[in-house]
Design an enzyme around this catalytic site. Structure first.
Site, PDB file in Angstrom:
ATOM      1  CG  LEU A  73      39.132  60.773 -27.144  1.00 32.73           C
ATOM      2  CD1 LEU A  73      39.334  59.727 -27.327  1.00 32.73           C
ATOM      3  CD2 LEU A  73      38.958  60.631 -25.608  1.00 32.73           C
ATOM      4  CG  ASP A  74      39.488  67.565 -23.904  1.00 40.22           C
ATOM      5  OD1 ASP A  74      37.978  67.076 -23.445  1.00 40.22           O
ATOM      6  OD2 ASP A  74      40.459  67.406 -22.542  1.00 40.22           O
ATOM      7  NE  ARG A  75      42.284  71.817 -32.771  1.00 41.25           N
ATOM      8  CZ  ARG A  75      41.887  72.539 -33.151  1.00 41.25           C
ATOM      9  NH1 ARG A  75      41.396  73.130 -32.902  1.00 41.25           N
ATOM     10  NH2 ARG A  75      41.970  72.954 -34.534  1.00 41.25           N
ATOM     11  N   PRO A  76      43.534  68.041 -28.057  1.00 38.91           N
ATOM     12  CG  PRO A  76      44.578  68.985 -25.941  1.00 38.91           C
ATOM     13  CD  PRO A  76      42.843  68.834 -26.893  1.00 38.91           C
ATOM     14  CB  THR A  77      43.288  63.769 -26.138  1.00 29.12           C
ATOM     15  OG1 THR A  77      43.414  64.980 -24.267  1.00 29.12           O
ATOM     16  CG2 THR A  77      42.382  61.946 -25.283  1.00 29.12           C
TER      17      THR A  77
END
Length: 123
Positions: A73-77
């Protein structure tokens, strides 16, 4: 968290200081699913050299065993992160993701008004 909803450097320092744990949502002999907060990296990355906290290491320390990421999962997600407890289990599930037998769904919270239901289907 800062205004964008990401973990701030202060949040991360506090997590490291108190030894916070990831919330385990599901666990069996092969897999474990945890909640990953926004701002936390799944694993080390050259893109974020300043980061010192990673879900992979946190879960490994929490469970007392090595874990293998099945997806990212992407860092901001924020959301559910699935890890395998063996390389064999990781390979099998990664193959299912690759062949689209299983998939990921994202829900977005938006500000304002939207009429009806909408599907956003692009990277």
């Amino acid at each position: 968290m800062n205004e964008s909803g990401l973990l701030s450097s202060e949040d991360i320092e506090q997590i490291e200081a108190i030894g916070a744990r990831l919330e385990v949502l599901y666990e069996d002999e092969h897999y474990v699913a945890v909640y990953k907060p926004a701002g936390l990296l799944v694993h080390r990355s050259w893109i974020a050299k300043e980061a010192s906290l990673f879900a992979l290491q946190m879960l490994r320390d929490q469970l007392g065993q090595y874990v293998y990421p099945v997806h990212r999962l992407d860092r901001p997600t924020c959301g559910v992160l699935l890890m395998a407890k063996s390389s064999e289990a990781a390979r099998k599930l990664a193959e299912q993701f690759a062949s689209h037998k299983v998939g990921k769904n994202y829900l977005a919270v938006v500000r304002g008004y939207v009429e009806g239901e909408h599907l956003l289907d692009y990277p």
